[in-house]
Design a protein around this motif. Structure first.
Motif, PDB file in Angstrom:
ATOM      1  N   GLN A 267      38.087  44.088  38.830  1.00 25.68           N
ATOM      2  CA  GLN A 267      38.457  42.538  38.084  1.00 25.68           C
ATOM      3  C   GLN A 267      39.953  42.087  38.458  1.00 25.68           C
ATOM      4  OE1 GLN A 267      37.663  41.291  33.724  1.00 25.68           O
ATOM      5  NE2 GLN A 267      39.788  41.811  33.713  1.00 25.68           N
TER       6      GLN A 267
ATOM      7  N   LYS B 201      35.882  38.545  39.954  1.00 26.24           N
ATOM      8  CA  LYS B 201      35.318  39.873  40.367  1.00 26.24           C
ATOM      9  C   LYS B 201      35.317  40.108  41.982  1.00 26.24           C
ATOM     10  CE  LYS B 201      30.685  42.107  40.764  1.00 26.24           C
ATOM     11  NZ  LYS B 201      29.332  41.657  40.302  1.00 26.24           N
TER      12      LYS B 201
ATOM     13  N   THR C 185      35.353  47.083  36.388  1.00 29.63           N
ATOM     14  CA  THR C 185      34.167  46.238  35.852  1.00 29.63           C
ATOM     15  C   THR C 185      33.066  47.124  35.739  1.00 29.63           C
ATOM     16  OG1 THR C 185      33.047  45.423  37.810  1.00 29.63           O
ATOM     17  CG2 THR C 185      34.751  44.018  36.817  1.00 29.63           C
ATOM     18  N   THR C 186      31.985  47.048  34.683  1.00 26.59           N
ATOM     19  CA  THR C 186      31.063  47.733  34.436  1.00 26.59           C
ATOM     20  C   THR C 186      30.100  48.028  35.626  1.00 26.59           C
ATOM     21  OG1 THR C 186      29.569  45.749  33.854  1.00 26.59           O
ATOM     22  CG2 THR C 186      31.018  47.059  32.056  1.00 26.59           C
TER      23      THR C 186
ATOM     24  N   ARG D 268      42.092  47.705  32.897  1.00 21.54           N
ATOM     25  CA  ARG D 268      40.870  46.944  33.036  1.00 21.54           C
ATOM     26  C   ARG D 268      40.518  46.525  34.323  1.00 21.54           C
ATOM     27  NH1 ARG D 268      42.319  42.277  28.620  1.00 21.54           N
ATOM     28  NH2 ARG D 268      44.178  42.572  30.244  1.00 21.54           N
TER      29      ARG D 268
END
Length: 230
Positions: free
Chosen positions: A127, A166, A121-122, A118
């Motif tokens: 992250q 972020k 991030t998009t 993960r």
């Protein structure tokens, strides 16, 4: 040149980072810190170039035998984590137990972060703090704060690797890229110059390093706070 050859050449470019890592490590063993950081800056520049080239020449399709992501992660761990952690420990900036604390925390936390599925991030940012210890350690060599400052930074950044904070990728994060990309290029220049003058405390490059580092570290968090205009 065929598309396959172009794609393979990108993998070969990425692999040069391993050579630069070895050259940096040899300099570090000799405690030649300016030369070590010069090689790390070269590796940092290659890391900033090979990603866009890999996407341009579609290496996954045209050179699928080699896993560019895995190759990049291996080299990044060496140049972003392993060698800078050794330099921080060996240089004496962190005396006694503080050096052991830093080298254990940096290498252990970074190994877990690099395996985190993960971590992206998009919007193609990271992250958590993306383990850019090479940048942090270089700045510490330049400004030489007290060891408690360094220790607190190590602890805070290690914790930040696993927090929902972020951190931008200056090439891939589209938001503010017109500022972020030139700032990252400027940081690379200041880092190379600071190492070239052997971290002369009178060098103006140190101020440039601090200012660009503050932006690169804080831009992503600022984007979380400031809503994007539609």
């Amino acid at each position: 040149m065929t598309s396959e050859m172009r794609a393979l050449s990108v993998h070969l470019l990425t692999a040069t980072g391993a050579v630069f890592a070895m050259l940096a490590m040899l300099a570090a063993v000799q405690e030649n810190w300016p030369v070590m950081f010069l090689w790390l800056v070269v590796a940092f520049a290659v890391d900033g170039i090979d990603g866009p080239l890999a996407r341009k020449y579609d290496v996954r399709t045209n050179a699928p035998r080699f896993d560019g992501v895995l190759l990049d992660l291996i080299i990044d761990y060496l140049t972003y984590v392993f060698i800078p952690a050794f330099a921080l420990f060996q240089s004496g900036l962190l005396p006694g137990w503080t050096g052991w604390f830093a080298i254990i925390v940096i290498t252990f936390a970074s190994a877990m972060y690099f395996a985190d599925t993960r971590m992206k991030t998009t919007d193609k940012s990271f992250q958590g703090f993306p383990g850019c210890w090479n940048m942090m350690v270089l700045v510490m060599f330049a400004i030489e704060p007290g060891f408690w400052v360094i220790l607190l930074l190590v602890a805070a950044l290690a914790a930040a690797m696993f927090l929902p904070l972020k951190f931008i990728h200056p090439v891939r994060t589209a938001r503010w890229r017109l500022v972020s990309l030139p700032t990252a290029i400027a940081w690379t220049f200041f880092a190379g110059w600071a190492a070239w003058v052997q971290f002369d405390p009178q060098s103006w490059a140190h101020w440039g390093l601090v200012l660009t580092s503050l932006y690169l570290m804080g831009a992503g968090i600022a984007q979380q706070i400031i809503p994007e205009r539609r």
